[in-house]
Write a protein that holds these residues in place. Structure first.
Motif, PDB file in Angstrom:
ATOM      1  N   LEU A  78       3.432  -0.263  17.378  1.00  0.00           N
ATOM      2  CA  LEU A  78       4.247  -0.556  18.723  1.00  0.00           C
ATOM      3  C   LEU A  78       3.592  -0.807  19.822  1.00  0.00           C
ATOM      4  N   ALA A  79       2.300  -0.501  20.071  1.00  0.00           N
ATOM      5  CA  ALA A  79       1.596  -0.666  21.574  1.00  0.00           C
ATOM      6  C   ALA A  79       1.188  -2.343  21.412  1.00  0.00           C
ATOM      7  N   GLN A  80       0.675  -2.585  20.033  1.00  0.00           N
ATOM      8  CA  GLN A  80       0.579  -4.104  19.853  1.00  0.00           C
ATOM      9  C   GLN A  80       1.471  -5.049  20.210  1.00  0.00           C
ATOM     10  N   ALA A  81       2.862  -4.595  19.844  1.00  0.00           N
ATOM     11  CA  ALA A  81       4.211  -5.339  19.813  1.00  0.00           C
ATOM     12  C   ALA A  81       4.538  -5.136  21.443  1.00  0.00           C
ATOM     13  N   HIS A  82       4.083  -4.379  22.100  1.00  0.00           N
ATOM     14  CA  HIS A  82       4.510  -3.991  23.412  1.00  0.00           C
ATOM     15  C   HIS A  82       6.142  -3.662  23.272  1.00  0.00           C
ATOM     16  N   VAL A  83       6.483  -2.831  22.359  1.00  0.00           N
ATOM     17  CA  VAL A  83       7.850  -2.238  22.056  1.00  0.00           C
ATOM     18  C   VAL A  83       7.827  -0.919  22.138  1.00  0.00           C
ATOM     19  N   ARG A  84       8.691  -0.300  22.561  1.00  0.00           N
ATOM     20  CA  ARG A  84       8.859   1.294  22.655  1.00  0.00           C
ATOM     21  C   ARG A  84       9.724   1.664  21.362  1.00  0.00           C
ATOM     22  N   PHE A  85       9.768   2.836  20.938  1.00  0.00           N
ATOM     23  CA  PHE A  85      10.410   3.413  20.011  1.00  0.00           C
ATOM     24  C   PHE A  85      12.020   3.309  20.215  1.00  0.00           C
ATOM     25  N   ASP A  86      12.375   3.481  21.447  1.00  0.00           N
ATOM     26  CA  ASP A  86      13.869   3.393  21.817  1.00  0.00           C
ATOM     27  C   ASP A  86      14.331   1.796  21.636  1.00  0.00           C
ATOM     28  N   GLU A  87      13.427   0.748  21.739  1.00  0.00           N
ATOM     29  CA  GLU A  87      13.911  -0.485  21.352  1.00  0.00           C
ATOM     30  C   GLU A  87      14.053  -0.944  20.324  1.00  0.00           C
ATOM     31  N   LEU A  88      13.661  -0.184  19.329  1.00  0.00           N
ATOM     32  CA  LEU A  88      13.670  -0.749  18.099  1.00  0.00           C
ATOM     33  C   LEU A  88      15.217  -0.703  17.519  1.00  0.00           C
ATOM     34  N   ASP A  89      15.478  -1.577  16.564  1.00  0.00           N
ATOM     35  CA  ASP A  89      16.754  -1.628  16.126  1.00  0.00           C
ATOM     36  C   ASP A  89      17.031  -0.749  14.793  1.00  0.00           C
ATOM     37  N   ALA A  90      15.668  -0.745  14.063  1.00  0.00           N
ATOM     38  CA  ALA A  90      15.867  -0.045  12.829  1.00  0.00           C
ATOM     39  C   ALA A  90      14.378   0.256  12.273  1.00  0.00           C
ATOM     40  N   VAL A  91      14.288   1.263  11.197  1.00  0.00           N
ATOM     41  CA  VAL A  91      13.173   1.493  10.735  1.00  0.00           C
ATOM     42  C   VAL A  91      13.254   1.057   9.249  1.00  0.00           C
ATOM     43  N   ALA A  92      12.183   0.438   8.647  1.00  0.00           N
ATOM     44  CA  ALA A  92      12.303   0.117   7.280  1.00  0.00           C
ATOM     45  C   ALA A  92      11.319   0.498   6.557  1.00  0.00           C
ATOM     46  N   VAL A  93      11.347   1.025   5.234  1.00  0.00           N
ATOM     47  CA  VAL A  93      10.172   1.910   4.613  1.00  0.00           C
ATOM     48  C   VAL A  93      10.147   1.278   2.962  1.00  0.00           C
ATOM     49  N   THR A  94       9.061   1.162   2.701  1.00  0.00           N
ATOM     50  CA  THR A  94       8.737   1.070   1.034  1.00  0.00           C
ATOM     51  C   THR A  94       9.209   2.148   0.285  1.00  0.00           C
ATOM     52  N   GLU A  95      10.293   1.658  -0.667  1.00  0.00           N
ATOM     53  CA  GLU A  95      10.820   2.912  -1.433  1.00  0.00           C
ATOM     54  C   GLU A  95      10.221   3.008  -2.827  1.00  0.00           C
ATOM     55  N   GLY A  96       9.648   2.092  -3.184  1.00  0.00           N
ATOM     56  CA  GLY A  96       9.029   1.817  -4.364  1.00  0.00           C
ATOM     57  C   GLY A  96       8.857   0.545  -4.772  1.00  0.00           C
ATOM     58  N   PRO A  97       8.267   0.006  -6.016  1.00  0.00           N
ATOM     59  CA  PRO A  97       7.473   0.935  -6.912  1.00  0.00           C
ATOM     60  C   PRO A  97       5.892   1.154  -6.223  1.00  0.00           C
ATOM     61  N   GLY A  98       5.273   2.278  -6.748  1.00  0.00           N
ATOM     62  CA  GLY A  98       3.837   2.576  -6.215  1.00  0.00           C
ATOM     63  C   GLY A  98       3.804   4.014  -6.585  1.00  0.00           C
ATOM     64  N   LEU A  99       2.680   4.696  -5.996  1.00  0.00           N
ATOM     65  CA  LEU A  99       2.308   5.937  -6.175  1.00  0.00           C
ATOM     66  C   LEU A  99       3.128   7.113  -5.553  1.00  0.00           C
ATOM     67  N   ALA A 100       3.850   8.286  -6.407  1.00  0.00           N
ATOM     68  CA  ALA A 100       4.714   8.860  -5.754  1.00  0.00           C
ATOM     69  C   ALA A 100       4.379   9.426  -4.598  1.00  0.00           C
ATOM     70  N   GLY A 101       3.185  10.226  -4.634  1.00  0.00           N
ATOM     71  CA  GLY A 101       2.900  10.976  -3.437  1.00  0.00           C
ATOM     72  C   GLY A 101       2.535  10.083  -2.194  1.00  0.00           C
ATOM     73  N   ALA A 102       1.979   8.860  -2.401  1.00  0.00           N
ATOM     74  CA  ALA A 102       1.921   7.858  -1.273  1.00  0.00           C
ATOM     75  C   ALA A 102       3.047   7.473  -0.750  1.00  0.00           C
ATOM     76  N   LEU A 103       4.168   7.092  -1.779  1.00  0.00           N
ATOM     77  CA  LEU A 103       5.244   6.604  -1.038  1.00  0.00           C
ATOM     78  C   LEU A 103       6.247   7.623  -0.244  1.00  0.00           C
ATOM     79  N   LEU A 104       5.981   8.845  -0.794  1.00  0.00           N
ATOM     80  CA  LEU A 104       6.549  10.082   0.037  1.00  0.00           C
ATOM     81  C   LEU A 104       6.316  10.165   1.135  1.00  0.00           C
ATOM     82  N   VAL A 105       4.941  10.056   1.573  1.00  0.00           N
ATOM     83  CA  VAL A 105       4.666  10.114   2.934  1.00  0.00           C
ATOM     84  C   VAL A 105       5.319   9.236   3.777  1.00  0.00           C
ATOM     85  N   GLY A 106       5.332   8.091   3.353  1.00  0.00           N
ATOM     86  CA  GLY A 106       5.732   6.975   4.394  1.00  0.00           C
ATOM     87  C   GLY A 106       7.375   7.218   4.472  1.00  0.00           C
TER      88      GLY A 106
END
Ligand code: KG4
Ligand code: ZN
Length: 385
Positions: A78-106
């Motif tokens: 966010l800092a590098q983009a000069h964007v605040r949390f409230d300026e975001l339109d959406a959050v996107a996250v990797t759902e899979g495939p990958g390591l179960a525990g690692a995916l879960l954290v994200g």
């Protein structure tokens, strides 16, 4: 458990700012991308040094590192983009495939963040992310159908892709590895030769110093065990045979002593970079590496262009960690030129795992309001197409 009923309908398109989050394997990554193509920031915290000592990713350690790194990585994005949390339109996250525990954290972090901000959450397939990494700055410049080769440490897939401009993409898998992924073969051969982890950059740097015709390697023809019901052709891969062939070569030519000596030198100098270390290998080993790489790239090239011809595609996209390989880029570009077929790669930085590609792949889903349910869970075996 019942889903919380929260209205997260966004303002129509807003300014198209999506925060992408990726934690499927050994990179903790966050990025802010505008309208699926303009990368405002791209932060990757790699765990290579941690897993390098084990010669591969240790799942429990990966989850722990993601937990430790995710909050600072998101803040940095966010800092590098000069964007605040409230300026975001959406959050996107990797759902899979990958390591179960690692995916879960994200996923857990992204769910909480989207909920707290009152923004929609988008779930992205990591493989689709790799494909969309190629589209950064060129989203509308491609004609369909496209053939996408995703070639990384965990995957070697060929997908036929169709889409309307900015609409969701549809994929059909027309090739996959029946055993090891190409990047996995690179990593295993590098380990076998006493080189660092991950192996791709090491073998890439050394191959240009050897003779690619010195050691002949052959690839088996892969026939589907069960013919496709619609008789359509498949273009599958196999990379475990060449790994065994390298092992046999090492044994037959008594290379073990030099390999152990090299391993010991690298253990003493863990910060040595591949480009500074070619003198660690004798000419015979450099020839072996050049021949290995030439055979792997040649196999990827033959299968990909055969599929491109069979399906009459209008262009090629090549992505994933192995797409950073210099010989692969040179040979694919030359062959595509001979056939007058457009071919595109991501930048080197976006070839390996990152979150900009996740935010980019989320863009058509955002436009289609294809939001993730509150019950979103990690899908370690998620397929594409
Ligand atoms: O896409 P990626 O970062 O993670 C996965 O989704 O697997 O790919 C990592 C893989 C590793 O196997 C690594 O050895 C390989 O990509 N790789 C390369 C190169 N750079 C990374 N392989 C060949 N040549 C390279 N220059
Ligand atoms: Zn990947």
């Amino acid at each position: 458990m019942t889903d919380l009923m929260i209205d997260r309908t966004p303002a129509p398109i807003g300014s198209g700012l999506i925060l992408g989050i990726e934690s499927s394997c050994d990179e903790t990554a966050a990025a802010v991308v505008r309208t699926g193509s303009e990368v405002l920031s791209n932060i990757v915290a790699t765990q290579i040094a941690l897993h390098g000592a084990y010669g591969g990713v240790v799942p429990e350690l990966a989850s722990r590192e993601h937990l430790r790194n995710l909050v600072p990585v998101v803040r940095a994005a966010l800092a590098q983009a000069h964007v605040r949390f409230d300026e975001l339109d959406a959050v996107a996250v990797t759902e899979g495939p990958g390591l179960a525990g690692a995916l879960l954290v994200g996923i857990m972090y992204s769910k909480a963040l989207a909920l707290g901000l009152g923004k929609p959450l988008l779930a992205v397939n990591h493989l689709e992310g790799h494909i969309h990494a190629v589209l950064m700055h060129s989203r509308t410049a491609h004609e369909f159908p496209l053939l996408a080769l995703v070639v990384s440490g965990g995957h070697t897939h060929l997908y036929l892709a169709e889409a309307a401009i900015d609409g969701p993409w549809r994929y059909r898998n027309v090739g996959r590895t029946v055993d090891d992924a190409a990047g996995e073969a690179y990593d295993k051969v590098a380990k076998l030769l006493g080189l660092g982890y991950p192996g791709g950059p090491w073998l890439d740097a050394f191959a240009s110093h050897g003779d690619p015709r010195a050691v002949p390697f052959a690839f088996a023809q892969i026939r589907p065990r069960i013919p496709a019901p619609d008789q359509r052709q498949r273009f599958d891969f196999s990379f475990s045979g060449i790994k065994t062939a390298v092992l046999r070569y090492v044994q037959a030519h008594a290379l073990s002593a030099t390999i152990e000596a090299r391993r010991a030198i690298l253990a003493q100098s863990p910060h040595l970079r591949p480009t500074e270390a070619a003198s660690l290998c004798d000419p015979q080993t450099l020839n072996l590496i050049a021949s290995f790489q030439s055979a792997v790239v040649g196999n990827l090239l033959r299968q990909t262009f055969a599929a491109a011809e069979a399906f009459g595609v209008r262009g090629l996209l090549v992505s994933g960690g192995v797409a950073a390989n210099r010989e692969l880029r040179t040979r694919f570009t030359a062959e595509a030129g001979r056939r007058s077929l457009p071919v595109a790669f991501p930048s080197i930085a976006l070839s390996t795992d990152n979150a900009a590609m996740i935010a980019a792949a989320a863009w058509p889903k955002f436009l289609a309001r294809d939001f993730a349910p509150d019950s979103l869970a990690a899908q370690p075996q998620l397929q594409l197409g």
